[in-house]
Design a protein around this motif. Structure first.
Motif, PDB file in Angstrom:
ATOM      1  N   CYS A 531      42.441 -24.641  42.986  1.00 28.90           N
ATOM      2  CA  CYS A 531      41.732 -24.873  44.249  1.00 28.90           C
ATOM      3  C   CYS A 531      42.705 -24.831  45.418  1.00 28.90           C
ATOM      4  O   CYS A 531      42.420 -24.248  46.462  1.00 28.90           O
ATOM      5  CB  CYS A 531      41.049 -26.229  44.266  1.00 28.90           C
ATOM      6  SG  CYS A 531      39.737 -26.359  43.082  1.00 28.90           S
ATOM      7  N   ARG A 532      43.862 -25.462  45.204  1.00 22.57           N
ATOM      8  CA  ARG A 532      44.845 -25.502  46.278  1.00 22.57           C
ATOM      9  C   ARG A 532      45.324 -24.092  46.614  1.00 22.57           C
ATOM     10  O   ARG A 532      45.377 -23.705  47.785  1.00 22.57           O
ATOM     11  CB  ARG A 532      46.028 -26.372  45.867  1.00 22.57           C
ATOM     12  CG  ARG A 532      46.994 -26.660  47.003  1.00 22.57           C
ATOM     13  CD  ARG A 532      48.038 -27.662  46.572  1.00 22.57           C
ATOM     14  NE  ARG A 532      48.661 -27.274  45.314  1.00 22.57           N
ATOM     15  CZ  ARG A 532      49.619 -26.361  45.214  1.00 22.57           C
ATOM     16  NH1 ARG A 532      50.072 -25.757  46.273  1.00 22.57           N
ATOM     17  NH2 ARG A 532      50.117 -26.050  44.040  1.00 22.57           N
ATOM     18  N   VAL A 533      45.647 -23.333  45.556  1.00 27.78           N
ATOM     19  CA  VAL A 533      46.146 -21.975  45.785  1.00 27.78           C
ATOM     20  C   VAL A 533      45.079 -21.145  46.488  1.00 27.78           C
ATOM     21  O   VAL A 533      45.360 -20.420  47.447  1.00 27.78           O
ATOM     22  CB  VAL A 533      46.563 -21.327  44.447  1.00 27.78           C
ATOM     23  CG1 VAL A 533      46.770 -19.843  44.620  1.00 27.78           C
ATOM     24  CG2 VAL A 533      47.815 -21.990  43.920  1.00 27.78           C
ATOM     25  N   LEU A 534      43.847 -21.261  46.034  1.00 29.70           N
ATOM     26  CA  LEU A 534      42.770 -20.463  46.631  1.00 29.70           C
ATOM     27  C   LEU A 534      42.575 -20.837  48.090  1.00 29.70           C
ATOM     28  O   LEU A 534      42.452 -19.978  48.957  1.00 29.70           O
ATOM     29  CB  LEU A 534      41.465 -20.659  45.865  1.00 29.70           C
ATOM     30  CG  LEU A 534      41.328 -19.873  44.566  1.00 29.70           C
ATOM     31  CD1 LEU A 534      40.033 -20.217  43.876  1.00 29.70           C
ATOM     32  CD2 LEU A 534      41.377 -18.378  44.851  1.00 29.70           C
ATOM     33  N   VAL A 598      33.995 -16.947  42.872  1.00 36.71           N
ATOM     34  CA  VAL A 598      34.163 -18.401  42.740  1.00 36.71           C
ATOM     35  C   VAL A 598      33.018 -18.992  41.927  1.00 36.71           C
ATOM     36  O   VAL A 598      33.238 -19.782  41.007  1.00 36.71           O
ATOM     37  CB  VAL A 598      34.252 -19.062  44.138  1.00 36.71           C
ATOM     38  CG1 VAL A 598      34.059 -20.558  44.023  1.00 36.71           C
ATOM     39  CG2 VAL A 598      35.592 -18.769  44.765  1.00 36.71           C
ATOM     40  N   THR A 599      31.802 -18.577  42.252  1.00 34.39           N
ATOM     41  CA  THR A 599      30.649 -19.091  41.517  1.00 34.39           C
ATOM     42  C   THR A 599      30.748 -18.733  40.035  1.00 34.39           C
ATOM     43  O   THR A 599      30.536 -19.576  39.154  1.00 34.39           O
ATOM     44  CB  THR A 599      29.345 -18.501  42.090  1.00 34.39           C
ATOM     45  OG1 THR A 599      29.492 -18.382  43.487  1.00 34.39           O
ATOM     46  CG2 THR A 599      28.172 -19.385  41.769  1.00 34.39           C
ATOM     47  N   ALA A 600      31.104 -17.461  39.783  1.00 31.80           N
ATOM     48  CA  ALA A 600      31.211 -17.016  38.395  1.00 31.80           C
ATOM     49  C   ALA A 600      32.307 -17.792  37.663  1.00 31.80           C
ATOM     50  O   ALA A 600      32.135 -18.213  36.513  1.00 31.80           O
ATOM     51  CB  ALA A 600      31.505 -15.524  38.355  1.00 31.80           C
ATOM     52  N   SER A 632      33.948 -25.420  44.062  1.00 25.62           N
ATOM     53  CA  SER A 632      32.819 -25.057  44.922  1.00 25.62           C
ATOM     54  C   SER A 632      33.142 -25.326  46.384  1.00 25.62           C
ATOM     55  O   SER A 632      32.547 -24.703  47.271  1.00 25.62           O
ATOM     56  CB  SER A 632      31.533 -25.758  44.494  1.00 25.62           C
ATOM     57  OG  SER A 632      31.795 -26.928  43.808  1.00 25.62           O
ATOM     58  N   ALA A 633      34.098 -26.243  46.607  1.00 25.40           N
ATOM     59  CA  ALA A 633      34.510 -26.466  47.997  1.00 25.40           C
ATOM     60  C   ALA A 633      35.204 -25.221  48.543  1.00 25.40           C
ATOM     61  O   ALA A 633      35.108 -24.918  49.737  1.00 25.40           O
ATOM     62  CB  ALA A 633      35.440 -27.659  48.084  1.00 25.40           C
TER      63      ALA A 633
END
Lengths: 823, 201
Positions: A531-534, A598-600, A632-633
């Motif tokens: 999440c952080r990297v994204l 992301v959803t997938a 999801s954030a």
């Protein structure tokens, strides 16, 4: 008695009735007949007929209870013929009734004998009942007697029972004494014969005797000395045997004499030396494990670099160690259970765990040396410290690709540790379940198991492995994503560039690898890192590209200035604008397709974790879900980025181009004569030009934007066009025909834009359509057809004052008439 | 069950053995379980509290203090709304480590995170760090300060309720607390656009 009471009641009734002024004649008749009936009844029931004389006046009395007023009214109101007819009629009725009564009376008389028979039958029964009563009383007294005597008997039986238990105890003591004698004689012989099994069996028999009972027996007996002697002999023999067995066992271990080892292992529990036996035996097993482990480690260290398994040789060594230990536990557990009883596996495992701990320490030490773990980790921490400072590029970076294999090995090692711990837990828990009945002891043992595992070097090593893994994985992820972003390539005919696919491939790979460690904490942390990297690395790059803006072909003043500056510096090339345009569009498309990725990703991870950790408890699931919600954030971040890109597009690509197009509306006259109208319609109208321009603009974006982004773009554009159009309308003046033309033009514009999208843009056109409708009115009061609270009224997007100002645009509408309108 | 309006993540950090788990247990379960082992990795508990008639769900992450779990615990800082840094008032070394912890927080946590310094174990007789020393440290580093005792349940409820109230106030001020950097930028650009619009008209 009854009929007398009835008669009394009747008389009372008659008196009350007389006091009534009007009483029905028929009622009276019925009353008479009732009296008659009772009279008959009583005659039937009683043999003494003299009571009839009492009844007779009653009947007469009843007859006369028909009130006198009745008769008198008859005399006055009716003529005599009628009276006569009536009397006759009543008489007739009375006669019929009398006959009926007589019939009833007769039938009752007939029944009389039947009832009398019944009574007679009943009276016969009475003596029989008396007999029965007497017999029942007899029975009760008999039962009481029986219960008393049975109570007496059971008391005696109880006494007998205690007596018998005394006898049993006595027998046991005698048996013990006999055995004691036999054992004490046999044990010495057995020791001399080197038959330790027999000797141990004697000692076992001795130990199984109740020692306190023995002492009591000794006190009760006269030949104390004899017995005490036996006991002493046995105790001495036991001590002797213990020493011998321990000695012989050690000797066997030294000689690697497997048969003897097993033989003495079985003797230990007979001598009451369970813990000692397990300890000795497991210490022996430890040495065996140690020897194999050492051999394995040596061969691992000496494995040539070229070997296929070189990259995971330490994971293999670890696996061999665990497998060896598991095999030892598996093969010796039945032996332990048979000779030592269930519930003792933990003691054995605790000893074996010591060897496991020391071996794993050595393996990890060698591994860390050979793979240069500390150096690599140090490098990573240095890098992260330096990343902000300028000397960043000077530090030697390890290629994430090289780390890939190492990370794979750590994953495997961690997973093996996890697996072994689970194996031990399962084994011991099953053993405790069977072997230990006491609840408190069971809990204590399980707690001891937890503590053993928690405090073991194995657990510590496992945690360290996980820590190494996470640090390396984080580095791998960051560096690989950075690489993917740096090496971003746009293939022709693609709407998105390579960084999207690459980044999500890397993220997925890392998370998948974390799942294969078997540690939920590892999975959660990797998800957090992803999440952080994204959000920090990936999204920020997309956003930075969008912040550059979309260079429009039509420059406003400030943009023109920038161009001028650039050209002075000689940097402006023809392709430059085109390139940054493409970069912008691609970034926008990347963001759009990233949301889908992301959803997938979220769905896939959840599914994979469900299959690999099926027994998550509620708390673990909560932890995982909370971490997943971070992903999801990311999607929310991406949506914000797309929104931001849309705004950028609007300000550079939409506004500057659309505004001049729409503004040409003011160049046309909107106060047309019939001739002018046909001339206007024959020529190139405003809306035709506008649609043509929009078409070129839209088609240039339709190809390059992803479909979601195109829809978004179209919405932005529509909003802009309608707003601008509204503005220029408000600056123009119309006559009737001008309004007619406008209405047509608005309709065709709305029709054009609606045809280009799935989204409904009708809503965005609502205000414009309503303005056009108003300007197309024949008369001012036509507004009343649309305004108000009736079925045909429309939902207005314009306020009443706005409507009035629109009406004021019509030169032919008088302003005071407009003012007078009530809206 | 899920009828809460706000969800906040609260992360407890600090040296091993300062009583992080006990604080969390005391608050979420009302227990003080003595003699329990060190936390492995991170533990996760939930408690819903009520602040001014609003339900607030607190997601409390209790981290392991031991060094070897650092790479696990660090990853939770980023999404934290509040960080509770705990030391033991009867153990000087736990206080001496605070600057290291702050450095870590600085590096990994969001800049807007609510930071609270907690001196735990005030039930103990052998205090080594006076209250004012803790207070000064907290003031210097712009943190809330509170001394607690998980054993005697002193200030534990107050600590978490204060955090919940503050976070709610913060959330009310900025509707979307996490993304307001983005939304601010969008607002900026729209501001530009309106000025550009003015220029044209």
């Amino acid at each position: 008695m009854t009929y007398l009471m009835i008669c009394e009641a009747l008389i009372r009734l008659i008196h009350t009735r007389i006091s009534f002024e009007l009483i029905s004649f028929t009622l009276a008749i019925r009353f008479v007949s009732l009296t008659l009936f009772i009279a008959g009844q009583s005659r039937q029931c009683t043999p003494h007929s003299h009571k009839n004389q009492v009844l007779l006046p009653l009947i007469t009395c009843a007859y006369w209870s028909i009130p006198a007023t009745f008769w008198s009214r008859m005399a006055t109101d009716l003529n005599y013929v009628e009276i006569e007819a009536r009397c006759l009629q009543e008489l007739q009725q009375l006669k019929i009734e009398e006959e009926n009564l007589i019939m009833e009376l007769n039938s009752m008389v007939n029944q009389k004998t039947f009832i009398e028979d019944k009574i007679k039958g009943l009276s016969f029964l009475i003596p029989k009942l008396n007999v029965m009563k007497n017999e029942a009383e007899d029975l009760v007294s008999t039962v009481n007697d029986i219960s008393q005597s049975s109570e007496k008997i059971s008391g005696k039986i109880r006494q007998l029972d205690t007596a018998r238990s005394h006898v049993d105890e006595c027998l046991l003591r005698v048996n013990d004494l006999i055995d004691l004698e036999i054992c004490s004689q046999g044990v010495q012989q057995a020791i001399l014969d080197l038959d330790y099994e027999k000797g141990a069996a004697h000692v076992h028999r001795f130990l199984s005797m109740d020692q306190s009972l023995l002492k009591r027996t000794a006190n009760d007996m006269n030949s104390v000395s004899n017995m005490l002697k036996s006991v002493r002999t046995l105790q001495e023999a036991a001590a002797q045997l213990r020493a011998i067995v321990e000695h012989r066992f050690n000797e066997a271990v030294n000689n690697e004499d497997l048969v003897s080892i097993e033989r003495f292992f079985k003797i230990f529990p007979l001598l009451g030396m369970h813990e000692e036996g397990i300890k000795e035996f497991c210490t022996y097993l430890r040495t065996k494990v140690a020897i194999t482990a050492e051999k394995n480690l040596k061969s691992a260290i000496n494995l040539p670099l070229a070997d296929k398994r070189y990259s995971i040789v330490y994971a293999d060594t670890l696996t061999l160690l665990f497998e060896g230990l598991a095999r030892v536990i598996d093969t010796h557990q039945p032996l332990l259970e048979t000779y030592y009883g269930p519930g003792r596996l933990l003691s054995a495992v605790v000893i074996l765990q010591k060897e496991c701990d020391s071996q794993i320490k050595r393996i990890l030490l060698e591994w860390s040396k050979s793979r240069q773990i500390q150096k690599k980790l140090q490098q990573i921490t240095d890098l992260s410290r330096m990343s902000s400072s300028a000397s960043f590029s000077k530090i030697e970076k390890s290629d994430p690709k090289d780390l890939d294999i190492l990370i794979g090995e750590i994953t495997l090692m961690h997973f093996r540790c996890e697996l072994y711990i689970k194996f031990v837990q399962r084994k011991i828990m099953a053993d405790v379940e069977v072997g230990i009945a006491d609840k408190e002891l069971k809990e204590k043992t399980l707690k001891q198991l937890d503590q053993t595992i928690l405090n073991s070097v194995l657990s510590q090593c496992k945690h360290e492995l996980l820590s190494h893994y996470l640090q390396l994985e984080q580095y791998f992820m960051e560096e690989s994503v950075a690489k993917a972003i740096n090496m971003d390539i746009l293939e022709t005919s693609q709407q998105t560039s390579s960084m999207v696919d690459d980044t999500f491939f890397i993220i997925k790979k890392c998370i998948r690898r974390s799942i294969s460690t078997g540690s939920l904490d590892g999975i959660c942390v990797t998800i957090n890192n992803a999440c952080r990297v994204l959000e920090n690395d990936y999204c920020s790059v997309l956003k930075a590209r969008l912040r550059q803006g979309y260079p429009s072909g039509y420059l406003d003043l400030s943009q023109a200035y920038n161009v001028l500056q650039n050209s002075i510096q000689g940097r402006l090339q023809t392709g430059d604008t085109e390139q940054s345009r493409t970069a912008f569009i691609v970034a926008l498309n990347n963001a759009d397709s990233s949301t889908e990725y992301v959803t997938a990703l979220c769905d896939n991870i959840m599914k994979e974790i469900e299959t690999s950790c099926p027994n998550m408890n509620l708390n673990e699931r909560g932890k995982l879900e909370s971490c997943l919600s971070g992903i999801s954030a990311v999607s929310a971040s991406l949506t914000a980025i797309i929104e931001y890109g849309g705004q950028q597009l609007k300000s550079t690509a939409v506004k500057p181009r659309i505004n001049p197009w729409v503004d040409t509306f003011m160049n046309f006259s909107h106060q047309l004569t019939e001739d002018e109208l046909s001339a206007y319609e024959a020529g190139e109208s405003f809306v035709q030009t506008l649609i043509m321009n929009l078409e070129t603009l839209l088609s240039s974006f339709k190809e390059i934007l992803s479909s979601n982004n195109y829809d978004h773009f179209l919405q932005v554009l529509t909003a802009e066009v309608t707003q601008r159009f509204e503005k220029v309308i408000m600056k123009s003046q119309f006559n009737r025909l001008g309004g007619l033309v406008l209405d047509k033009e608005v309709r065709s514009l709305a029709g054009y834009i609606t045809s280009g999208t799935y989204f409904s843009v009708r809503d965005q056109f609502a205000r414009l359509t309503q303005i056009a409708t108003i300007l197309n009115f024949d008369q001012i009061d036509e507004i009343n057809d649309y305004w108000g609270n009736f079925d045909g009224a429309i939902t207005w997007r314009l306020t009443p004052s706005e409507i009035k100002s629109v009406l004021n645009l019509r030169v032919d509408f008088k302003s005071d008439e407009i003012k007078r309108l009530r809206l | 069950m899920d009828d809460y309006k706000f969800l906040f993540k609260v992360v407890l950090v600090g040296n091993a053995g300062v009583g992080k788990t006990c604080l969390v247990r005391r608050f979420t379960q009302g227990l003080f379980p003595p003699g329990q082992g060190a936390t492995i990795g991170v533990d996760f508990m939930i408690k819903t509290v009520e602040v001014g008639n609003e339900k607030v769900k607190l997601q409390i992450w209790d981290t392991a203090g031991q060094e070897r779990f650092r790479s696990i615990t660090q990853s939770y800082y980023r999404s934290a709304h509040a960080l509770i840094l705990v030391y033991d008032i009867s153990c000087q070394p736990t206080f001496d480590c605070l600057p290291d912890w702050l450095r870590e927080i600085e590096e990994y946590a969001s800049s807007k995170v609510l930071r609270v310094l907690v001196g735990n174990k005030i039930d103990r007789e052998d205090r080594e760090i006076p209250t004012h020393v803790g207070e000064e440290f907290a003031e210097r580093h712009n943190m809330y300060f509170l001394e607690t005792s998980a054993k005697e349940s002193d200030n534990v409820e107050r600590l978490f309720m204060q955090i919940a109230e503050d976070l709610m106030k913060q959330a009310r001020m900025t509707n979307v607390p996490r993304y307001d950097s983005n939304s601010q930028n969008i607002n900026d650009s729209s501001g530009q656009e309106s000025s550009c619009c003015n220029r044209l008209t």
